[in-house]
Design a protein around this motif. Sequence first.
Motif, PDB file in Angstrom:
ATOM      1  N   GLY A 169      43.944 -71.012  17.643  1.00 22.47           N
ATOM      2  CA  GLY A 169      44.885 -71.798  18.426  1.00 22.47           C
ATOM      3  C   GLY A 169      46.302 -71.548  17.974  1.00 22.47           C
ATOM      4  O   GLY A 169      46.581 -71.503  16.777  1.00 22.47           O
ATOM      5  N   GLY A 170      47.204 -71.369  18.933  1.00 18.52           N
ATOM      6  CA  GLY A 170      48.585 -71.064  18.599  1.00 18.52           C
ATOM      7  C   GLY A 170      48.696 -69.707  17.920  1.00 18.52           C
ATOM      8  O   GLY A 170      48.207 -68.701  18.443  1.00 18.52           O
ATOM      9  N   THR A 171      49.300 -69.690  16.761  1.00 16.36           N
ATOM     10  CA  THR A 171      49.474 -68.426  16.041  1.00 16.36           C
ATOM     11  C   THR A 171      48.469 -68.276  14.906  1.00 16.36           C
ATOM     12  O   THR A 171      48.591 -67.344  14.103  1.00 16.36           O
ATOM     13  CB  THR A 171      50.901 -68.351  15.469  1.00 16.36           C
ATOM     14  OG1 THR A 171      51.102 -69.419  14.534  1.00 16.36           O
ATOM     15  CG2 THR A 171      51.938 -68.426  16.570  1.00 16.36           C
ATOM     16  N   HIS A 214      43.381 -66.714   5.851  1.00 18.29           N
ATOM     17  CA  HIS A 214      44.093 -67.226   7.019  1.00 18.29           C
ATOM     18  C   HIS A 214      45.359 -66.404   7.242  1.00 18.29           C
ATOM     19  O   HIS A 214      45.977 -65.917   6.283  1.00 18.29           O
ATOM     20  CB  HIS A 214      44.465 -68.696   6.825  1.00 18.29           C
ATOM     21  CG  HIS A 214      43.286 -69.607   6.721  1.00 18.29           C
ATOM     22  ND1 HIS A 214      42.672 -70.170   7.823  1.00 18.29           N
ATOM     23  CD2 HIS A 214      42.579 -70.047   5.636  1.00 18.29           C
ATOM     24  CE1 HIS A 214      41.664 -70.917   7.435  1.00 18.29           C
ATOM     25  NE2 HIS A 214      41.584 -70.864   6.108  1.00 18.29           N
ATOM     26  N   ALA A 215      45.738 -66.266   8.510  1.00 21.20           N
ATOM     27  CA  ALA A 215      46.949 -65.520   8.855  1.00 21.20           C
ATOM     28  C   ALA A 215      47.625 -66.181  10.045  1.00 21.20           C
ATOM     29  O   ALA A 215      47.013 -66.972  10.777  1.00 21.20           O
ATOM     30  CB  ALA A 215      46.616 -64.064   9.180  1.00 21.20           C
TER      31      ALA A 215
END
Length: 822
Positions: free
Chosen positions: A711-713, A678-679
């Motif tokens: 979604g988002g960052t 994840h990032a």
Amino acid sequence: MNKTVIILMALLIGFSSFTLAKKPPEQLINSPINNKVQFLQAGTHRQVPMNLVKEKLQVPTSITDHDLVPLLHDKVRLAQNSHGSVRDDLWDLTHVDDFAEWYLGSGDVGDTMAVAFTPAAPCIVKEVYHQWFDGGNVIAFGAMLSDVANDWTNNGASTNWPRGMAPWSPIGELMTPPTPNTIEDYIDDWSLQLDIGIVGDEFMVGDSTDITAVETFLIVIVKGGESPHPLASDVPEETYLWFGGPWTDPDGDPSTPDGDWGDGWTWGSYQSSASMDAGLIDNMVLVKVEYPWGAPLAIQSMNQFNNTYELGHWLWGHTVTVYADLFDDVGENGMAIDGNDEVIGHYTFQGETTDLDLTANDVGADGNGIYTFDITYSSATPGDVIEYWITATDNDGLASESMHMTFEIKEPSNPDADLLVIRDRVSDRQRDLVEQVLDDNNFVYEVWDTFLENGIDASVISHGWSSIISYGWGNATIPVIANDPNGDDPGYGDFIDGGGNLLLIDMDWFYGHNLDPELTFSEGDFAYDYFGIAAGLNDPAPIDTIEVTGQGVTAIDNPFTETPLTLRHEPYLLTDGMGWIDYLTAGDGTPIFYDDQGHLVGITKDHNPGGKAVYLAFMADAAGDTIPGGVWDYTQFDQLMGGALAEFEVASPPVINLVGEGSTRNGVASGTSSATVHASGFDSDGELTSVVLKYSVDSTAAVVVNMTAGGGTSYSATFTIEGFTDNSIVSYWAEATDNDNFTAASGSGAFWGTSFVGSSAPVLYMFDYYEPYSIYGPADADSITQANMTAAGIVYDYWDVWYNSQADYETVLGNYDAVIYA
């Protein structure tokens, strides 16, 4: 952009030293006191080059002690010299430079302060000078360091003995009689001699028959009342100031721990331990001594190199030149330094020491003067530290050694940044608002602090960013004139000529270069060539509140054509009488700001096809006001910064970071064939066009996997690991590319294979130990723990931390109801 920042209590301005290109400026090779001063490092007898006391060693102290009172004089001229450049027959010993930052707020009859000094050879003490905050009466005398203090200290340093913590006195044999002194008023130079009762040559320190035998002596004052209060200065590494008397032990009984500032003991440093952790101070004391039996060669000054990005070409390398001002006493043959003296320059690089003879550069008939040696290095690695120093043995056989100085090879923390922020003599009162605004807007930039890095050079200035914002209070590294007192241009001109943009925000740029009140500039002066300034007025009267109005020329001043930028110095700097604006006369530069008195205070010059240079002769970050709740509203400064970024078309590279939670990391279970990473990524001034994960198995070529937006960052990737076994190690990182074609990489993560095979057991037992010492107890403890769990009916799997290191959550830890870590 509409942000606020909580008010922070401010302290002292930090002075920056600067890189010395070619020969140092004259003020740095002349003595700040006289030509024979010696600053000695505790426990080493190494001489600290006197220019370094100003430039390198003065570390701003933080206020953690309410009896250490700051002097509100942020503006100090670096070249001021109350001693002049007179050569006399005496040598000076001191721990401080010419500028006090504090006065000591103790106040009681009998309070006693002693400062320890260790000369370079046996000597005779001739004169003592002391600086004071106010008037009053003191008793003063000279003494030797006590035997117990000699056993428990480094040449009398009180650094390891905070206030009230020494159960003994540092004062040994009295060498002069206690003598009354009356201090009339404030004195912050070396014009007031302290009478310590010296009679002729009676105050002798050391053994005249052995010139290598040196001893430590004290200059002692006993206060006659609340005043006078001594002035004090920041010092590095060691303090030699001792403090005792009624103030530390009110009842005079060292056996009762009832002291106001310690555990009841009579003596210690003036500072508490908390205050010492924040920085050290020493009283403003200067001692003049005579060396009638011979004096060691004095290393008067030596240039401090700035930290640098310069690695040195692999073939021809990179060379910097050390300049040192050397002085020795003149012998019967009329020579001070000649073939009878051995003077060697030394430097170490990557573990190898090079020794070099010094070359005469600018010396007098007696041999005293400036000498040089070169440091050449190549193929450096960021983190390398180059150390350099001088050793000398004079014709009398007296040895001396300079302080060992260093500079470090560095690399940017944000190599993809398009903007460099240079902090050049930034005061703590300024609240770091340039960085605050950039951080508020998630802007990626690089920072270089000229004080912390000892200056700046072209390798940093022209590293690759398109724009530079330099701000502070008395900028020292951007030259004003040709043959600037602070040295040559370290590379700003070339940066602008090559297309770079420079914004200088500083109300004291002229003052920081020790220039005259009224100035005119012409071709060859940086102010004229790059900012288009024909003349300037240096430091008219201080101003509290003033408005500056933009002329609608650039995106920097355009927001303030109708509503002026309002500067409020007193509430911003938390003191009055400290706000200035320098007035300008335009040459071929274009005016962009005028104050409400009609003075030109901002100018720009476009060097097309080069870059743009903008100078704001005011503290733009003082634009704002305190609003209810004690919050500083910096909305207007936020607007100005936004305009600067727009004017210079500064782009911010994307931000990409790995997210540990949910990502495969650490040791994985046997047979693992896939992983998830994840990032978090975003672009503050545009959008991301690509986010990928790259991983390498056992240092093979990286495999690229596209990451999916969540979604988002949020971004993630789940992938099959090509070529992975239980003995493999995988390193991985994420890369993001934005619409400006900037690419940024995250830090790296890793996971590795193990032989661990889990079962259906509900408990995982993890044993963490140091295997080489396992026979000394850990192995027995492990056996006992396992036996107890078995006896208790606990079903568990075993994880060996020594061999497997920490465990991955998804393939190991997440499969258990409980984990026992021992």
